[in-house]
Every structure is written in structure tokens, then in C-alpha cells.
Design an enzyme around this catalytic site. Structure first.
Site, PDB file in Angstrom:
ATOM      1  CB  SER A 168      -0.903  -0.014   1.239  1.00  0.00           C
ATOM      2  OG  SER A 168      -1.734   1.125   1.270  1.00  0.00           O
ATOM      3  CB  CYS A 240      -9.667   3.344   0.206  1.00  0.00           C
ATOM      4  SG  CYS A 240     -10.559   1.875  -0.328  1.00  0.00           S
ATOM      5  CD  GLU A 241      -4.196   0.807  -1.408  1.00  0.00           C
ATOM      6  OE1 GLU A 241      -4.264   0.721  -2.640  1.00  0.00           O
ATOM      7  OE2 GLU A 241      -3.142   1.106  -0.802  1.00  0.00           O
ATOM      8  CG  MET A 242      -4.958   2.587   7.413  1.00  0.00           C
ATOM      9  SD  MET A 242      -4.906   4.209   8.250  1.00  0.00           S
ATOM     10  CE  MET A 242      -3.641   5.043   7.324  1.00  0.00           C
ATOM     11  CB  THR A 245      -5.318  -3.150   5.735  1.00  0.00           C
ATOM     12  OG1 THR A 245      -4.908  -3.024   4.380  1.00  0.00           O
ATOM     13  CG2 THR A 245      -4.333  -4.031   6.487  1.00  0.00           C
TER      14      THR A 245
END
Length: 325
Positions: A168, A240-242, A245
Site C-alpha cells: 500500500s 481506503c486501503e488502510m 486492511t
């Protein structure tokens, strides 16, 4: 809005004052009962494990919330406001209200919320917190992926082996990402086991929906490496990825790229143990973790040391040049 089970578990530990949130006031069973009764919530501790009991109470309240509302159920909001009330931190040894607020906000930030002090008395109010650098449409797109992952994460997940690495990162840090991918391959990770959206052959094929691919990539079988720079926190996709996850992937490692430092970390990954990208001891630990999770044989130390040192030299050169620019 409804919080997911991970958020409720962290909030429960905070209310209990248990590790790693022991800068909150510690509450015995009797004090937990008093905490909820004071808020006119009719819950009394039943003798079970404190954290799991509190988590069950929060879950019960949370289920009353409106999924489409931008704010949590009113009773949950009241609990969080009371948790951070200044009076709870008076004359109690070892507590740190500033750190407590920061911890709560690390979780709330995923939901675009913030616990903010109002007025001179320091009481807390939950407010919407949308960064100025991110548009409303970008937030909505990120929330769609996050909500989809949240809905699919209910129940206890079966234990799975790690099969892939998801990096990421901000597209502005592609040079560092390229070096990191090379280092992972030098550790023995196959190229098809690495997902990196900025590099050809490691990312998303032409014509495929970007957010859908992220949703499919992040799961229990993936280790997420967060490449943390100031650019990372300005990127709506990285945010968003954080969030995804935190909901969906069990294994993640923050990697700090100077001049960014650990104290600059924001969001839920702030609570995770991280490494500095250009320190040999940290990279040795990363090698051990990668080889353990992927069941790889570690390379001969002399070979690894040479490749590791070359990586550090290249990264340091990049950091120096970027600082000058």
C-alpha cells in the site's frame, strides 16, 4: 453507521483500561457496571471476562445503529464521549487523556469521524472529519469498498497461510516501491506473490476496476506492507486501503520512509509495530518475518547482507535527493 467487530474490541479494551490502552483509567468489574449505569444503560457485569463482556455490551448497542447514518447509534456515541470525559482522568495515576483521545481518533478516522474537544471544559463531541485534500466523491468511493469489506468480515475467520504481499503506497513514491519489490524478490518472494499497483506486471490489468481489485486482493491470506510517507496520508486510495486492511487483513507492517517518522503516523496502523526502511536491523527483522510467513529458506547471510546494504544505499540516496529537491 455501525462499527465493525475490530473497532468494538478496541473500544472495549479502552473502557477496561487494559493493555495496550492502559493510559485509560483501569476499571474493575464493579466500575464497569457503574460506567454503564451512569449513562442510564442497564447493563451489569455478569462475572465473565471483562473485555469480552464490555464488547458484548457495545455490540448490543451497535446493532441498534442505522447503517446509512453518518454517525454511530446515540448510545455508542454517548459511551465514547463519556470514555474521554475529563473527569475520568482526574487524580488517576498513569493515565494520559491526550493519548487516549488520539487512540480513539485512530479508529474513528476510518469512519471519517473525530472525537473533538468542545469549549473550555474539554468535553468531547463526535464530528465528521473529512480531510480537505480529499473530495466527497473520492471519500464515497473509498467508503463503498470499505463497507463491502466490513459486511463480508462478519464472523470468525478461519486461520489461513500468507500467500501474497500487498504494498500500500502513494504513486508519488514509485521509486521507493520499486526498490522494495526488488528487495522482497531477493528474500525469495515470487513476483506473482506481490501486488503493487504502480509497477507493470505487479498491479491491475488494463480495463479492470481499481477499487474492485483492491477489495479482492485484501484478505486473510495477504500481508500488507504500508509504505508511509506524507504523500501516503494525502491519498484517498491509501486511506481506503488502510481501512480495508484493518477490517479484512490480519497481517500488516508499517514501513516508515524518512523524513517521515513514527510520530507522524496517523490512523489505525499507528497501533501496529513498524520498521524504518533504511535501518539494517529493521530489514533483518522483515526478512525473518517474510521467510516465516511464506515458509521460505533464508538466504545465506553474506548474500543477504550485500543485497540489504545495496538497498539501504539506494534508498538513502533517494531520500537525500528528494530532501534537496
Amino acid at each position: 453507521m455501525r462499527f465493525n467487530s475490530s473497532a468494538l474490541g478496541n473500544f472495549a479494551s479502552m473502557i477496561c483500561g487494559d493493555f495496550p490502552f492502559n493510559h485509560f483509567p483501569y476499571r474493575t468489574s464493579a466500575k464497569l457496571t457503574s460506567f454503564f449505569h451512569y449513562l442510564n444503560l442497564d447493563y451489569s457485569h455478569d462475572g465473565s471476562t471483562r473485555k469480552y463482556w464490555v464488547e458484548s455490551v457495545l455490540s448490543d448497542l451497535n446493532n441498534n445503529g442505522d447503517k446509512d447514518s453518518p454517525l454511530p447509534y446515540k448510545s455508542i456515541e454517548t459511551v465514547l464521549m463519556s470514555l474521554l470525559h475529563p473527569e475520568n482522568f482526574l487524580f488517576v495515576d498513569g493515565v494520559n487523556r491526550e493519548q487516549a483521545i488520539q487512540d480513539v481518533n485512530s479508529i474513528l478516522s476510518i469512519y471519517n469521524l473525530e472525537a473533538r474537544e468542545q469549549g473550555a471544559n474539554g468535553q468531547i463531541q463526535l464530528v465528521a472529519a473529512i480531510p480537505e485534500t480529499i473530495s466527497i466523491d473520492e471519500i464515497k468511493g473509498a467508503q463503498q469498498v470499505f463497507q463491502s469489506l466490513d459486511n463480508n468480515s462478519k464472523g470468525v475467520r478461519a486461520s489461513m497461510s500468507i500467500k501474497k504481499i500487498f504494498i500500500s503506497h502513494s504513486s508519488e513514491d514509485v521509486d521507493v516501491v520499486t526498490e522494495l519489490v526488488n528487495l522482497l524478490e531477493n528474500m525469495g518472494v515470487n513476483s506473482h506473490q506481490i501486488f503493487c499497483s504502480s509497477l507493470d506486471g505487479y498491479g491491475i490489468p488494463l480495463g479492470e476496476n481499481f477499487l474492485d481489485r483492491i477489495k479482492n486482493e485484501l484478505n486473510d491470506e495477504v500481508m500488507v506492507l504500508f509504505l508511509l510517507t506524507e504523500s501516503f496520508f494525502k491519498s484517498p486510495i491509501c486511506m481506503c486501503e488502510m481501512g480495508a486492511t484493518w477490517v479484512q487483513a490480519k497481517h500488516h507492517i508499517p514501513i516508515v520512509v524518512p523524513p517521515f517518522v513514527f510520530n507522524d503516523i496517523r490512523g489505525v496502523i499507528q497501533l501496529s509495530q513498524g520498521i524504518k526502511i533504511n535501518e539494517s536491523g529493521n530489514l533483518n527483522n522483515l526478512l525473518t518475518e517474510i521467510c516465516d510467513k511464506f515458509q521460505l529458506q533464508q538466504p545465506a547471510f553474506n548474500t543477504w547482507e550485500r543485497k540489504r546494504n545495496r538497498f539501504i544505499e539506494d534508498i538513502t540516496r533517494y531520500i537525500t535527493q528528494k530532501t534537496i529537491d
